[in-house]
Each structure stands twice: as C-alpha cells, then as structure tokens.
Design a protein around this motif. Sequence first.
Motif, PDB file in Angstrom:
ATOM      1  N   ILE A  17       0.966  -1.225   0.015  1.00  0.00           N
ATOM      2  CA  ILE A  17      -0.235  -0.185  -0.005  1.00  0.00           C
ATOM      3  C   ILE A  17       0.756   1.119   0.094  1.00  0.00           C
ATOM      4  CG2 ILE A  17      -2.007  -1.131   1.087  1.00  0.00           C
ATOM      5  CD1 ILE A  17      -1.250   0.257   3.671  1.00  0.00           C
ATOM      6  N   ARG A  18       0.283   2.252  -0.716  1.00  0.00           N
ATOM      7  CA  ARG A  18       1.259   3.763  -0.997  1.00  0.00           C
ATOM      8  C   ARG A  18       0.366   4.568  -0.110  1.00  0.00           C
ATOM      9  NH1 ARG A  18       4.507   2.755  -6.622  1.00  0.00           N
ATOM     10  NH2 ARG A  18       5.237   0.641  -6.099  1.00  0.00           N
ATOM     11  N   LEU A  19       1.079   5.517   0.532  1.00  0.00           N
ATOM     12  CA  LEU A  19       0.383   6.790   1.004  1.00  0.00           C
ATOM     13  C   LEU A  19       0.550   7.832   0.127  1.00  0.00           C
ATOM     14  CD1 LEU A  19      -1.155   8.132   3.111  1.00  0.00           C
ATOM     15  CD2 LEU A  19       0.959   8.628   4.293  1.00  0.00           C
ATOM     16  N   GLY A  20      -0.668   8.587  -0.605  1.00  0.00           N
ATOM     17  CA  GLY A  20      -0.271   9.723  -1.066  1.00  0.00           C
ATOM     18  C   GLY A  20      -0.267  10.971  -0.607  1.00  0.00           C
ATOM     19  N   THR A  21       0.171  12.089  -1.230  1.00  0.00           N
ATOM     20  CA  THR A  21       0.294  13.309  -0.403  1.00  0.00           C
ATOM     21  C   THR A  21      -0.860  13.945   0.112  1.00  0.00           C
ATOM     22  OG1 THR A  21       0.431  14.438  -2.670  1.00  0.00           O
ATOM     23  CG2 THR A  21       2.584  13.784  -1.599  1.00  0.00           C
ATOM     24  N   GLY A  22      -2.144  13.495  -0.533  1.00  0.00           N
ATOM     25  CA  GLY A  22      -3.175  13.906  -0.049  1.00  0.00           C
ATOM     26  C   GLY A  22      -3.897  12.939   1.005  1.00  0.00           C
ATOM     27  N   GLY A  23      -3.236  12.186   1.529  1.00  0.00           N
ATOM     28  CA  GLY A  23      -3.527  11.334   2.847  1.00  0.00           C
ATOM     29  C   GLY A  23      -4.342  10.058   2.630  1.00  0.00           C
ATOM     30  N   LEU A  24      -4.627   9.749   1.124  1.00  0.00           N
ATOM     31  CA  LEU A  24      -5.319   8.249   0.881  1.00  0.00           C
ATOM     32  C   LEU A  24      -4.344   7.465   0.651  1.00  0.00           C
ATOM     33  CD1 LEU A  24      -7.971  10.044  -1.855  1.00  0.00           C
ATOM     34  CD2 LEU A  24      -8.331   9.136   0.765  1.00  0.00           C
ATOM     35  N   TRP A  25      -4.662   6.067   0.774  1.00  0.00           N
ATOM     36  CA  TRP A  25      -3.963   5.026   0.616  1.00  0.00           C
ATOM     37  C   TRP A  25      -4.327   4.244  -0.776  1.00  0.00           C
ATOM     38  CZ3 TRP A  25       0.290   3.928   3.644  1.00  0.00           C
ATOM     39  CH2 TRP A  25       0.488   4.280   4.936  1.00  0.00           C
ATOM     40  N   TYR A  26      -3.046   3.628  -1.553  1.00  0.00           N
ATOM     41  CA  TYR A  26      -3.419   3.112  -2.811  1.00  0.00           C
ATOM     42  C   TYR A  26      -2.839   1.944  -2.592  1.00  0.00           C
ATOM     43  CZ  TYR A  26      -3.821   8.018  -4.518  1.00  0.00           C
ATOM     44  OH  TYR A  26      -4.139   9.328  -4.395  1.00  0.00           O
ATOM     45  N   PRO A  27      -3.918   0.781  -3.022  1.00  0.00           N
ATOM     46  CA  PRO A  27      -3.356  -0.540  -2.880  1.00  0.00           C
ATOM     47  C   PRO A  27      -2.379  -0.941  -4.363  1.00  0.00           C
ATOM     48  CG  PRO A  27      -5.849  -0.411  -3.522  1.00  0.00           C
ATOM     49  CD  PRO A  27      -5.276   0.954  -3.260  1.00  0.00           C
TER      50      PRO A  27
ATOM     51  N   ALA B 260      -7.303  -8.687  -2.032  1.00  0.00           N
ATOM     52  CA  ALA B 260      -8.424  -9.347  -3.052  1.00  0.00           C
ATOM     53  C   ALA B 260      -8.057  -9.220  -4.280  1.00  0.00           C
ATOM     54  CB  ALA B 260      -9.813  -8.222  -2.642  1.00  0.00           C
ATOM     55  N   SER B 261      -7.029  -8.516  -4.667  1.00  0.00           N
ATOM     56  CA  SER B 261      -6.681  -8.328  -6.106  1.00  0.00           C
ATOM     57  C   SER B 261      -5.521  -9.109  -6.297  1.00  0.00           C
ATOM     58  CB  SER B 261      -6.567  -6.899  -6.495  1.00  0.00           C
ATOM     59  OG  SER B 261      -7.689  -5.953  -6.197  1.00  0.00           O
ATOM     60  N   SER B 262      -4.641  -9.648  -5.403  1.00  0.00           N
ATOM     61  CA  SER B 262      -3.311 -10.289  -5.516  1.00  0.00           C
ATOM     62  C   SER B 262      -3.421 -11.472  -6.349  1.00  0.00           C
ATOM     63  CB  SER B 262      -2.688 -10.362  -4.319  1.00  0.00           C
ATOM     64  OG  SER B 262      -1.453 -11.002  -4.523  1.00  0.00           O
ATOM     65  N   PRO B 263      -2.714 -11.711  -7.432  1.00  0.00           N
ATOM     66  CA  PRO B 263      -3.021 -13.039  -8.263  1.00  0.00           C
ATOM     67  C   PRO B 263      -2.638 -14.210  -7.055  1.00  0.00           C
ATOM     68  CG  PRO B 263      -1.602 -11.589  -9.533  1.00  0.00           C
ATOM     69  CD  PRO B 263      -1.944 -10.781  -8.065  1.00  0.00           C
ATOM     70  N   GLY B 264      -1.807 -13.891  -6.405  1.00  0.00           N
ATOM     71  CA  GLY B 264      -1.427 -15.227  -5.120  1.00  0.00           C
ATOM     72  C   GLY B 264      -2.459 -15.365  -4.382  1.00  0.00           C
ATOM     73  N   MET B 265      -3.602 -14.572  -4.081  1.00  0.00           N
ATOM     74  CA  MET B 265      -4.542 -14.571  -3.060  1.00  0.00           C
ATOM     75  C   MET B 265      -5.748 -15.065  -3.677  1.00  0.00           C
ATOM     76  SD  MET B 265      -2.579 -14.026  -0.503  1.00  0.00           S
ATOM     77  CE  MET B 265      -3.887 -14.020   0.888  1.00  0.00           C
ATOM     78  N   ARG B 266      -5.740 -15.215  -5.028  1.00  0.00           N
ATOM     79  CA  ARG B 266      -7.105 -15.483  -5.611  1.00  0.00           C
ATOM     80  C   ARG B 266      -7.504 -16.923  -5.570  1.00  0.00           C
ATOM     81  NH1 ARG B 266      -5.796 -11.692 -11.022  1.00  0.00           N
ATOM     82  NH2 ARG B 266      -5.833  -9.784  -9.894  1.00  0.00           N
TER      83      ARG B 266
END
Length: 218
Positions: free
Chosen positions: A175-185, A212-218
């Motif tokens: 997960i990545r934190l944007g400068t606007g305070g939102l998290w990106y998966p 939920a989107s990771s190929p290894g977890m599907r």
Amino acid sequence: MLSRCPGVPAEEVFRDATCEPLPELQPPPARPGSPYVMDGHQATGIDAQGLELLIADAAARAHRMLTSALPGDETVTEDLWRDSVRIAASHQDEEIFSRLCTGTGRLPMELNFAVRAWKFGGEAGLDVLERMWLPPKKALDQALSSLHAEWDGSNPLYLRVWGNRITADGLDVQIRLGTGGLWYPYAREHGAWWPCGPTEQLAYAALQSALASSPGMR
C-alpha cells in the motif's frame, strides 16, 4: 536621454470613476460538448480519426480546466506525458495506444502501468505510481499500528516500510500513501508492482483491497 513626463496619478484618475459590478459567475456545463465528427469531404488528405480524437480531448480538457479554475478546486497540472496517460485511459483503442507510446517515447508496459494508476486515482494516482516521498513518521506509525491490530490472518503480518510504501512481505501486496492522505493498493504481478484498486481512507482497507486483487491470493 528620454525626458520624464509628469503623468497623472492613478488615484486621481479613478477617484470619481464608477465601476459596474462584474456579472455573476455561472456554473460550468455538466459535461463537455458532443464530439465533432468529420464527413468524407472534410477528411480528405488528413488523419480524420486523429483529428476527431484531438478535438474531443480538447473539449474534455477545456471543461476540466474550467471546472478546476473555480474557487475551492485545485489546478490540474498538464504536460505531454500526463495528457497522454489521460487520453489512453479514456479511449480503449489499440491504435491510439500505440500512437501515444510512439509520441511519448515510452514502452507499452510503462503506459499500461500509468493508465491503470490513472483509472484508480487520476493524476494523484499517477503521482503515487511514479514518485516516492517521505511522509511524517506519525502517519506511518499510526498506519503500522492499525495494520497489526486489525490483521486477522492465520500467519503473522510482516511489514516493511520504504518511503511512503508499506509492503507485506510474503503476501505480494503493498500500500502507498499519497500526499493527499489517501492509501493506494498495489499487488505484485510478473515481478512488478501494479495499481490494483481504488483509493482508501484507511491503511487496512487498502491492504484488504490489495489482498483481494493479488494473483497469489485469488
């Protein structure tokens, strides 16, 4: 040598002037105008498809810039690469995609990464894809604490922090934190990190979206 003219002070000129109030600012239209379609005579000797695309995109860009110029909205930064990503994200056409790659000098994989980031987060999503930054330590500490506290997996959660990115080792998610305070998966696919879901307010929600989107977890 030039002689200096005494002139008239602006205060004196406008002292008795009367100014009419500006007209009330009208809201922008809800959407850009209808795309222009060229007929056969007009299209002779020119790239009709390319010109139609540019006309439609110019209308969309003008509408977006008008909206962003209103009070309370942020100005959208424009450049060749971001324009190309936006166009590619809006038009699912292989020929357009190929021409944008050629025009920007980027590989198809690079444009694919960027398009996916744009679809999930717009210009801010593209910035998160391409730029790392160092958030305040407090924000990262709070995110790590919540991730460990809410984790309900059968195995321990091993997290690694690098800049604004938190990677769950062994799970192929990040997960990545944007400068606007939102998290990106993000999820790892074929050895690379791909944007894999919409933004989230909470770090744990972004982690679950990535899993939920990771190929290894599907």
